[in-house]
Design a protein around this motif. Structure first.
Motif, PDB file in Angstrom:
ATOM      1  N   PRO A 240      -7.170  -4.353   2.766  1.00  0.00           N
ATOM      2  CA  PRO A 240      -6.015  -4.827   1.985  1.00  0.00           C
ATOM      3  C   PRO A 240      -6.427  -5.843   0.925  1.00  0.00           C
ATOM      4  N   TYR A 241      -7.440  -6.641   1.247  1.00  0.00           N
ATOM      5  CA  TYR A 241      -7.951  -7.648   0.304  1.00  0.00           C
ATOM      6  C   TYR A 241      -8.421  -6.995  -0.995  1.00  0.00           C
ATOM      7  N   LEU A 242      -9.112  -5.859  -0.882  1.00  0.00           N
ATOM      8  CA  LEU A 242      -9.604  -5.169  -2.069  1.00  0.00           C
ATOM      9  C   LEU A 242      -8.487  -4.404  -2.776  1.00  0.00           C
ATOM     10  N   LEU A 243      -7.630  -3.742  -2.010  1.00  0.00           N
ATOM     11  CA  LEU A 243      -6.548  -2.972  -2.619  1.00  0.00           C
ATOM     12  C   LEU A 243      -5.603  -3.870  -3.419  1.00  0.00           C
ATOM     13  N   ALA A 244      -5.392  -5.076  -2.933  1.00  0.00           N
ATOM     14  CA  ALA A 244      -4.473  -5.986  -3.609  1.00  0.00           C
ATOM     15  C   ALA A 244      -4.936  -6.291  -5.033  1.00  0.00           C
ATOM     16  N   GLU A 245      -6.234  -6.191  -5.257  1.00  0.00           N
ATOM     17  CA  GLU A 245      -6.789  -6.485  -6.584  1.00  0.00           C
ATOM     18  C   GLU A 245      -6.252  -5.523  -7.651  1.00  0.00           C
ATOM     19  N   VAL A 246      -5.874  -4.319  -7.231  1.00  0.00           N
ATOM     20  CA  VAL A 246      -5.323  -3.345  -8.179  1.00  0.00           C
ATOM     21  C   VAL A 246      -3.859  -3.037  -7.871  1.00  0.00           C
ATOM     22  N   GLY A 247      -3.224  -3.912  -7.110  1.00  0.00           N
ATOM     23  CA  GLY A 247      -1.801  -3.773  -6.851  1.00  0.00           C
ATOM     24  C   GLY A 247      -1.439  -2.691  -5.857  1.00  0.00           C
ATOM     25  N   LEU A 248      -2.364  -2.363  -4.939  1.00  0.00           N
ATOM     26  CA  LEU A 248      -2.105  -1.345  -3.923  1.00  0.00           C
ATOM     27  C   LEU A 248      -2.122  -1.956  -2.526  1.00  0.00           C
ATOM     28  N   ARG A 249      -1.570  -1.228  -1.563  1.00  0.00           N
ATOM     29  CA  ARG A 249      -1.573  -1.612  -0.154  1.00  0.00           C
ATOM     30  C   ARG A 249      -2.008  -0.412   0.679  1.00  0.00           C
ATOM     31  N   PRO A 250      -2.562  -0.638   1.866  1.00  0.00           N
ATOM     32  CA  PRO A 250      -2.927   0.500   2.723  1.00  0.00           C
ATOM     33  C   PRO A 250      -1.758   1.445   2.969  1.00  0.00           C
ATOM     34  N   GLU A 251      -0.533   0.896   3.052  1.00  0.00           N
ATOM     35  CA  GLU A 251       0.637   1.723   3.320  1.00  0.00           C
ATOM     36  C   GLU A 251       0.895   2.738   2.207  1.00  0.00           C
ATOM     37  N   ASP A 252       0.412   2.443   1.010  1.00  0.00           N
ATOM     38  CA  ASP A 252       0.625   3.361  -0.106  1.00  0.00           C
ATOM     39  C   ASP A 252      -0.072   4.703   0.108  1.00  0.00           C
ATOM     40  N   PHE A 253      -1.034   4.734   1.012  1.00  0.00           N
ATOM     41  CA  PHE A 253      -1.811   5.948   1.256  1.00  0.00           C
ATOM     42  C   PHE A 253      -1.373   6.700   2.518  1.00  0.00           C
ATOM     43  N   LEU A 254      -0.435   6.134   3.258  1.00  0.00           N
ATOM     44  CA  LEU A 254      -0.116   6.706   4.569  1.00  0.00           C
ATOM     45  C   LEU A 254       0.391   8.137   4.488  1.00  0.00           C
ATOM     46  N   ALA A 255       1.264   8.423   3.561  1.00  0.00           N
ATOM     47  CA  ALA A 255       1.820   9.776   3.463  1.00  0.00           C
ATOM     48  C   ALA A 255       0.726  10.784   3.114  1.00  0.00           C
ATOM     49  N   ALA A 256      -0.148  10.421   2.161  1.00  0.00           N
ATOM     50  CA  ALA A 256      -1.252  11.313   1.794  1.00  0.00           C
ATOM     51  C   ALA A 256      -2.212  11.496   2.960  1.00  0.00           C
ATOM     52  N   ALA A 257      -2.481  10.416   3.688  1.00  0.00           N
ATOM     53  CA  ALA A 257      -3.411  10.490   4.817  1.00  0.00           C
ATOM     54  C   ALA A 257      -2.861  11.398   5.911  1.00  0.00           C
ATOM     55  N   ALA A 258      -1.557  11.321   6.163  1.00  0.00           N
ATOM     56  CA  ALA A 258      -0.958  12.173   7.190  1.00  0.00           C
ATOM     57  C   ALA A 258      -1.134  13.645   6.829  1.00  0.00           C
ATOM     58  N   LEU A 259      -0.982  13.988   5.548  1.00  0.00           N
ATOM     59  CA  LEU A 259      -1.179  15.371   5.113  1.00  0.00           C
ATOM     60  C   LEU A 259      -2.656  15.772   5.218  1.00  0.00           C
ATOM     61  N   ALA A 260      -3.556  14.879   4.774  1.00  0.00           N
ATOM     62  CA  ALA A 260      -4.986  15.186   4.804  1.00  0.00           C
ATOM     63  C   ALA A 260      -5.467  15.421   6.229  1.00  0.00           C
ATOM     64  N   GLN A 261      -4.982  14.609   7.163  1.00  0.00           N
ATOM     65  CA  GLN A 261      -5.428  14.729   8.544  1.00  0.00           C
ATOM     66  C   GLN A 261      -4.850  15.955   9.242  1.00  0.00           C
ATOM     67  N   ARG A 262      -3.831  16.572   8.631  1.00  0.00           N
ATOM     68  CA  ARG A 262      -3.280  17.819   9.168  1.00  0.00           C
ATOM     69  C   ARG A 262      -3.840  19.038   8.437  1.00  0.00           C
ATOM     70  N   GLY A 263      -4.848  18.786   7.584  1.00  0.00           N
ATOM     71  CA  GLY A 263      -5.503  19.877   6.878  1.00  0.00           C
ATOM     72  C   GLY A 263      -4.769  20.364   5.643  1.00  0.00           C
ATOM     73  N   ARG A 264      -3.785  19.610   5.188  1.00  0.00           N
ATOM     74  CA  ARG A 264      -3.003  20.024   4.010  1.00  0.00           C
ATOM     75  C   ARG A 264      -3.549  19.288   2.784  1.00  0.00           C
ATOM     76  N   ALA A 265      -4.797  19.631   2.429  1.00  0.00           N
ATOM     77  CA  ALA A 265      -5.537  18.892   1.411  1.00  0.00           C
ATOM     78  C   ALA A 265      -4.868  18.934   0.048  1.00  0.00           C
ATOM     79  N   ALA A 266      -4.401  20.086  -0.376  1.00  0.00           N
ATOM     80  CA  ALA A 266      -3.824  20.212  -1.720  1.00  0.00           C
ATOM     81  C   ALA A 266      -2.610  19.303  -1.883  1.00  0.00           C
ATOM     82  N   GLN A 267      -1.753  19.252  -0.857  1.00  0.00           N
ATOM     83  CA  GLN A 267      -0.586  18.392  -0.930  1.00  0.00           C
ATOM     84  C   GLN A 267      -0.980  16.919  -0.900  1.00  0.00           C
ATOM     85  N   ALA A 268      -2.001  16.613  -0.110  1.00  0.00           N
ATOM     86  CA  ALA A 268      -2.477  15.231  -0.041  1.00  0.00           C
ATOM     87  C   ALA A 268      -3.026  14.777  -1.383  1.00  0.00           C
ATOM     88  N   VAL A 269      -3.829  15.630  -2.015  1.00  0.00           N
ATOM     89  CA  VAL A 269      -4.427  15.303  -3.315  1.00  0.00           C
ATOM     90  C   VAL A 269      -3.338  15.036  -4.354  1.00  0.00           C
TER      91      VAL A 269
END
Length: 347
Positions: A240-269
């Protein structure tokens, strides 16, 4: 200008060797392999690479003092230095708390434990500038390797937090800070220099690679997609310390990560936006050259390119060695006679 590659230990040994041989022919200075739990053993891979290469320096980034005792880490490092003709580099860090938990291991006092491990390793690996006050309580006269070493093995610290990087400057020979975004190098460098200053050490003898994620291809869109897929999977675990430098949070990636971990790469990308992509460097050679020149202006003298490297990692390494690094001030060595394949063809 120094350059290095960082590769994951999920690569098959044959693929890793192919990349290492090409990198050596192109004049790459260092090749680092990760040692993430439950993947291929980096020390075994290092032995294979040492036997088949002759010039490139080889490192493990990183090992940790929780899953392997420091004395065994020293044995491994010194042996790999011996079989590689003095080319081995050891990366040490606290490791991932989540990964260690998979093996039933806790990560107590990460900063203090890593600092003591660095001191003990450097003492056992032939460095004479280690203070007794920095050594762990178990270290004694018996803590000596029982075989001859021809030269000290450099010890690097893998870390991103300010105190960890300052400790690296105080105690280690180098640091491997992952930079999200690459321009965080200026901050990381200042933190390392804080430690160097406290210890009265010369920055000129400390190796500080700018460790960046790069996805490179003549097809810029494919390169961007390859980086987006990696960011989708790993985004929530970035500091989070690094992401904050560009105005992001770990939570911003959660939806994409859930898709990636279910093998739905195109939707995650599709969920990785331009601001997220700026955490790494993706595109064609001109995109990479432009961002790397910015790093040079910040004082980076060693560029370290890490995965995904591109949709075709072997092709990406060739572009780095033949086009990117010459443009940044490094002239590549001419490949000897190795026949290497890219996407099934010979080059």
């Amino acid at each position: 200008m120094t350059w290095s590659l960082r590769l994951n230990n999920d690569l098959p040994a044959a693929d890793l060797l192919q990349i290492a041989l090409l990198a050596e022919d192109l004049g790459c200075d260092q090749l680092w392999v990760s040692n993430d739990l439950y993947l291929r053993s980096a020390p075994v891979l290092m032995g294979t690479l040492a036997a088949r290469t002759s010039r490139i320096r080889l490192g493990i980034a990183i090992m940790n003092p929780y899953s392997v005792h420091v004395s065994e880490l020293a044995m491994t490092a010194a042996t790999l230095a011996e079989v590689s003709g003095g080319r081995f580099l050891l990366g040490i860090g606290a490791g991932s708390e989540e990964f260690l938990s998979w093996a039933g291991l806790s990560r107590a006092k990460p900063l203090a434990t890593t600092a003591q491990a660095v001191a003990a390793l450097r003492r056992m690996l032939g460095h004479r500038d280690v203070s007794d006050a920095d050594l762990p309580s178990w270290f004694g006269d018996h803590s000596v390797l029982r075989f001859e070493q021809t030269a000290p093995v450099p010890v690097y610290v893998g870390g991103m937090a300010p105190k960890m990087l300052a400790m690296a400057g105080r105690l280690a020979d180098g640091a491997l800070p992952l930079l999200y975004p690459p321009e965080h190098f200026a901050t990381a460098q200042a933190q390392v220099h804080d430690g160097l200053r406290v210890a009265g050490r010369d920055p000129a003898v400390f190796d500080l690679p700018a460790c960046i994620w790069v996805s490179l291809s003549d097809n810029a869109s494919a390169a961007r997609a390859a980086l987006a897929e990696k960011l989708a999977y790993y985004g929530p675990s970035i500091s989070p310390y690094l992401l904050a430098e560009v105005g992001l949070r770990p939570e911003d990636f959660l939806a994409a990560a859930a898709l990636a971990q279910r093998g739905r790469a195109a939707q995650a990308v599709a969920m990785i936006d331009e601001r997220m992509l700026r955490l790494g460097i993706a595109g064609d050679e001109n995109d990479v050259i432009d961002r790397c020149r910015a790093l040079q202006r910040l004082g980076a003298e060693h560029l370290s390119f890490g995965p995904p490297l591109g949709p075709d990692p072997l092709a990406a390494v060739r572009i780095l060695g033949e086009r990117v690094m010459p443009a940044l001030g490094t002239v590549p060595r001419v490949a000897a006679s190795a026949t290497l394949t890219t996407n099934g063809g010979t080059t």
